[in-house]
Design an enzyme around this catalytic site. Structure first.
Site, PDB file in Angstrom:
ATOM      1  N   LYS A  63      -3.394   2.020  -8.270  1.00 36.02           N
ATOM      2  CA  LYS A  63      -2.685   3.644  -8.947  1.00 36.02           C
ATOM      3  C   LYS A  63      -1.224   2.930 -10.143  1.00 36.02           C
ATOM      4  O   LYS A  63      -1.928   3.750 -11.382  1.00 36.02           O
ATOM      5  CB  LYS A  63      -1.362   3.490  -8.335  1.00 36.02           C
ATOM      6  CG  LYS A  63      -1.906   5.288  -6.883  1.00 36.02           C
ATOM      7  CD  LYS A  63      -0.746   5.691  -6.041  1.00 36.02           C
ATOM      8  CE  LYS A  63      -1.163   6.333  -5.213  1.00 36.02           C
ATOM      9  NZ  LYS A  63      -0.064   7.776  -4.616  1.00 36.02           N
ATOM     10  N   SER A  80      -7.512  12.386   3.003  1.00 34.88           N
ATOM     11  CA  SER A  80      -8.308  13.583   1.524  1.00 34.88           C
ATOM     12  C   SER A  80      -9.363  13.802   1.666  1.00 34.88           C
ATOM     13  O   SER A  80      -9.557  14.861   1.026  1.00 34.88           O
ATOM     14  CB  SER A  80      -9.066  12.450   0.083  1.00 34.88           C
ATOM     15  OG  SER A  80      -7.242  12.353   0.344  1.00 34.88           O
TER      16      SER A  80
END
Length: 452
Positions: free
Chosen positions: A70, A22
């Site tokens: 998550k 990322s």
């Protein structure tokens, strides 16, 4: 970039986090758009609630969330977007009054990745291989994108049936059908968007769950959620059948782009996305080497030596065009035109944007068009293989496969080569990252001194 008191902090939280890609996405975008921000990985050992609230209180501008948090992170947010709640997971946190709001950009990222390839989902039919959480999310994305039918294939029929039962209840207008893998021939013959959503392909030696060319020939486009390795058995099979396809790296790219756009209120262009993708590919798979130069400068022989020496793939653009057209370059020039060939060449170069770990040998005139120089420059490290007129004439005389060099005498050939070199050399020189004189070197010696 210069980090100062006005630099915004963005980042990703997870455990482990050391190998995240990322930062490549977001720091590249910050540089391209001139945004004063820096993206960093943040290792969260265990207490996600304390971490999220502490990062919010510290003014961290935005966050991504990866495994294993998550789901757990949702309890620490001031609100959760409706689509993320339906999926049951969050991967993006955007600042809101009193904390962060949670979103899930994975499936919007997949949809945007597919659309960037000019593949439409609306009114299409789809096949999903697998029935885990990723398959369920893909199925939901397809339903919301307006597909007409989805067939879910899985080893365990019960797991596929569970997805169909739950989503079919909420979305009765879409035809959903579960099948065990052994029943794949029950899918009506048609054209489908095909998704590989299992872990098959992650390990070396993995095979195909279904090994039948007739099945994969029904795909008009295929997508494998795996991105490492770049070529899974699923992708290799589609390549062998000439079916357009992509792996999960484009989904990773666009889920990050959507998060970035949410944080900063900007729109990332296709050109910027291509630049970031090239950086991702370079980081994950290794970069490309682009060989440019006049006919007879040694691009093909050097390219083969270089690819063998560095364990890279090799593409000769002229040979690639000949294969796609089913006729020689001489025939293309004779029965069409040079302009026709140049248009083919430009299209092929543009279509190579997703290449990685590849040596690309270009045609001598490829650099004459700015669009080609731009696209080749994005592909990788550009090397100009330079040779003098005498060397080139010696290498190409008697070669009747090069339409621009057809001459009645060696003297006429020398004049033609000299004139074309004079006109093209400035493009080669200015465009290249490295210039190598090839007159007295073997292909292996040239391969050794390429600085990449």
């Amino acid at each position: 970039m210069n980090i100062d008191g006005k630099t915004k902090i963005i980042g990703v939280i997870g455990n482990p986090i050391e190998h995240t890609l990322s930062p490549v996405i977001h720091n590249t975008l910050c540089g391209l758009m001139g945004i004063n921000a820096v993206y960093v990985p943040i290792h969260v050992e265990s207490d996600i609630d304390v971490a999220v609230k502490g990062l919010s209180a510290s003014g961290v501008y935005g966050l991504n969330v990866t495994v294993p948090y998550k789901q757990d992170v949702m309890k620490s947010l001031v609100s959760v977007d409706e689509e993320a709640a339906e999926i049951g997971a969050v991967n993006t946190l955007v600042r809101s009054a009193g904390g962060y709001k949670g979103y899930n950009t994975d499936m919007p990222g997949l949809k945007r990745a597919i659309e960037s390839r000019h593949v439409k989902l609306e009114c299409k039919k789809a096949i999903i291989i697998g029935a885990g959480g990723a398959a369920r999310a893909v199925c939901l994305m397809l339903i919301k994108s307006g597909v007409k039918a989805v067939y879910i294939l899985n080893r365990s029929f019960e797991k596929a049936e569970d997805i169909v039962a739950k989503l079919g209840k909420d979305y009765p207008s879409v035809e959903l059908k579960a099948l065990s893998l052994s029943k794949y021939k029950e899918i009506p013959e048609d054209k489908y968007i095909m998704f590989q959503c299992t872990s098959i392909g992650l390990k070396e030696g993995d095979g195909l769950l279904i090994d039948d060319d007739d099945f994969y020939s029904m795909a008009e486009y295929g997508y494998d959620l795996i991105y490492n390795p770049a070529v899974t058995p699923f992708i290799a099979k589609l390549n062998s059948l000439g079916v357009k396809n992509d792996n999960g790296l484009t989904m990773l790219l666009y889920q990050g782009i959507i998060a970035f756009e949410m944080w900063f209120g900007v729109r990332v262009t296709h050109e910027m996305a291509d630049t970031v993708y090239a950086e991702l590919s370079k980081k994950l798979y290794g970069g490309n080497i682009v060989l440019v130069g006049y006919m007879g400068s040694g691009k093909t022989s050097v390219g083969n030596a270089l690819a063998k020496d560095r364990n890279m793939d090799f593409i000769d653009l002229d040979e690639y065009i000949v294969e796609k057209e089913g006729r020689s370059i001489n025939d293309i020039f004779t029965y069409e035109s040079e302009e026709y060939f140049r248009n083919l060449e430009s299209k092929v170069i543009a279509d190579l944007s997703n290449l990685s770990n590849t040596v690309i040998s270009t045609g001598g005139g490829a650099v004459l068009r700015k669009e080609n120089r731009d696209n080749l420059g994005k592909l990788g490290h550009v090397v100009y293989l330079k040779a003098d007129v005498d060397t080139i004439v010696e290498r190409v005389k008697g070669d009747d496969t090069r339409p621009l060099l057809q001459s009645e005498s060696e003297e006429e050939l020398r004049k033609r080569v000299s004139m074309m070199l004079d006109s093209r050399n400035p493009y080669y020189e200015l465009f290249a990252d490295q210039v190598i004189y090839t007159d007295r070197l073997t292909p292996s010696e040239i391969a050794e001194i390429i600085e990449f």
